[in-house]
Design a protein around this motif. Structure first.
Motif, PDB file in Angstrom:
ATOM      1  N   ARG A   1      -8.755   9.065   1.962  1.00  0.00           N
ATOM      2  CA  ARG A   1      -8.228   7.797   1.480  1.00  0.00           C
ATOM      3  C   ARG A   1      -9.142   7.249   0.386  1.00  0.00           C
ATOM      4  O   ARG A   1     -10.362   7.335   0.485  1.00  0.00           O
ATOM      5  N   SER A   2      -8.539   6.685  -0.625  1.00  0.00           N
ATOM      6  CA  SER A   2      -9.340   6.042  -1.655  1.00  0.00           C
ATOM      7  C   SER A   2     -10.011   4.800  -1.067  1.00  0.00           C
ATOM      8  O   SER A   2      -9.568   4.249  -0.048  1.00  0.00           O
TER       9      SER A   2
ATOM     10  N   THR B   1       0.808  -1.225   0.000  1.00  0.00           N
ATOM     11  CA  THR B   1       0.000   0.000   0.000  1.00  0.00           C
ATOM     12  C   THR B   1       0.841   1.275   0.000  1.00  0.00           C
ATOM     13  O   THR B   1       0.285   2.373   0.025  1.00  0.00           O
TER      14      THR B   1
ATOM     15  N   TYR C   1      -2.311   9.227  -1.451  1.00  0.00           N
ATOM     16  CA  TYR C   1      -3.229   9.806  -0.469  1.00  0.00           C
ATOM     17  C   TYR C   1      -2.636  11.071   0.145  1.00  0.00           C
ATOM     18  O   TYR C   1      -3.325  12.091   0.304  1.00  0.00           O
TER      19      TYR C   1
ATOM     20  N   LEU D   1      -7.537   1.976  -0.933  1.00  0.00           N
ATOM     21  CA  LEU D   1      -6.588   2.074   0.162  1.00  0.00           C
ATOM     22  C   LEU D   1      -7.246   1.680   1.478  1.00  0.00           C
ATOM     23  O   LEU D   1      -6.672   0.925   2.276  1.00  0.00           O
ATOM     24  N   GLN D   2      -8.442   2.175   1.736  1.00  0.00           N
ATOM     25  CA  GLN D   2      -9.114   1.861   2.985  1.00  0.00           C
ATOM     26  C   GLN D   2      -9.380   0.365   3.105  1.00  0.00           C
ATOM     27  O   GLN D   2      -9.191  -0.223   4.175  1.00  0.00           O
TER      28      GLN D   2
ATOM     29  N   TYR E   1      -8.168  10.941   7.063  1.00  0.00           N
ATOM     30  CA  TYR E   1      -8.433   9.620   6.484  1.00  0.00           C
ATOM     31  C   TYR E   1      -9.652   9.619   5.571  1.00  0.00           C
ATOM     32  O   TYR E   1      -9.855   8.678   4.801  1.00  0.00           O
TER      33      TYR E   1
ATOM     34  N   GLN F   1      -0.056   3.718  -2.604  1.00  0.00           N
ATOM     35  CA  GLN F   1      -1.379   4.281  -2.345  1.00  0.00           C
ATOM     36  C   GLN F   1      -1.326   5.323  -1.230  1.00  0.00           C
ATOM     37  O   GLN F   1      -2.029   6.339  -1.291  1.00  0.00           O
ATOM     38  N   TRP F   2      -0.490   5.077  -0.213  1.00  0.00           N
ATOM     39  CA  TRP F   2      -0.340   6.042   0.866  1.00  0.00           C
ATOM     40  C   TRP F   2       0.284   7.335   0.339  1.00  0.00           C
ATOM     41  O   TRP F   2      -0.124   8.438   0.728  1.00  0.00           O
TER      42      TRP F   2
END
Length: 279
Positions: free
Chosen positions: A227-228, A189, A196, A231-232, A224, A192-193
């Motif tokens: 977050r997509s 991830t 974000y 990602l979540q 948060y 992704q982070w």
């Protein structure tokens, strides 16, 4: 950047550093970190110092007892054994979720005042702040991009081994091998982070330059939310795996490692109690 500031009021778990030492000097560390992002005027610094002292006092009086109680419960359950009569995998997940709740409560508490401080910055200061956050993010991205997939995977394993050894003491070969095998189950991830963080900064820049204090406060209190969905979902999946894998490791701890874990839990419990009572 704001997440880093409030971290100074939360829990310090830095190798070679005393938790009490760091916590009692949170203000100094916050000032030191803030200097890397924006140059405050003397008046702005005075306002920040006064506000930080209030945050720190609130956290010491209202939150540390919750941390103490949480560690006490983990310790009690572990002393009763692993299983239905003591610490279960489900209970371990509840403890992990509890500390995220503590973190979210802290963000919500500091957000209004921190947002108000942020919008009082001059246009030049706001641009300086945004530019430095962006530079920090870009450095993280560059460091990530420069690593091969093999290096990223090995770094993940090494970090996990280090974290587990902090809690369990020295791991044996079989335990390290288990961690290595488990590592392939996690969803990567990091990219992704980083995306974000970029999305959060874009929203923060727009709100800050518009002096939209409500939006800035919301971005600090609930970062948060940006977050997509992917990602979540991956965060929750990896958390479940982490708890499952940690519990599996705990089932195979030696007596020495069990004593080490109990000692760590007791140290945290007593430290939070002392920090709260001795102020």
């Amino acid at each position: 950047m704001f997440k880093k500031i409030v971290l100074f009021i939360l829990v310090f778990s830095l190798a070679g550093c005393s938790l009490s030492f760091m916590y009692n000097r949170a203000h100094w560390w916050a000032d030191w970190y803030l200097d890397d992002f924006v140059d405050l005027t003397s008046a702005q610094q005075d306002v920040f110092d006064q506000q930080f002292e209030q945050w720190h006092l609130w956290h010491r009086n209202e939150q540390l007892p919750l941390y103490e109680a949480q560690f006490a419960l983990v310790k009690q359950q572990f002393e009763n054994g692993l299983g239905e009569s003591g610490l279960t995998e489900a209970a371990l997940l509840e403890h992990v979720n509890a500390f995220e709740t503590f973190w979210r409560r802290l963000l919500k508490h500091v957000a209004p005042e921190l947002a108000q401080l942020a919008i009082t910055l001059s246009t030049e200061q706001k641009q300086q702040l945004i530019g430095n956050i962006r530079k920090n993010n870009q450095e993280k991205q560059q460091k990530w991009d420069e690593q091969s997939d093999e290096e990223k995977h090995q770094n993940f394993i090494d970090k996990q081994v280090e974290q587990y050894q902090d809690w369990f003491g020295r791991l044996n070969r079989q335990q390290k091998q288990l961690i290595s095998e488990q590592s392939s189950l996690y969803v990567g991830t990091r990219g992704q982070w980083l995306q974000y963080q970029s999305d959060w900064l874009a929203a923060f820049e727009q709100a800050l330059l518009a002096s939209d204090v409500d939006r800035v406060s919301s971005l600090i209190a609930r970062p948060y939310d940006l977050r997509s969905e992917t990602l979540q979902q991956n965060v929750m999946r990896n958390r479940g795996l982490y708890v499952k894998n940690t519990y599996q490791l705990m089932l195979g701890l030696s007596e020495k490692q069990q004593r080490h874990l109990l000692s760590e839990l007791d140290d945290y419990e007593s430290t939070f109690r002392k920090l709260h009572q001795d102020y």
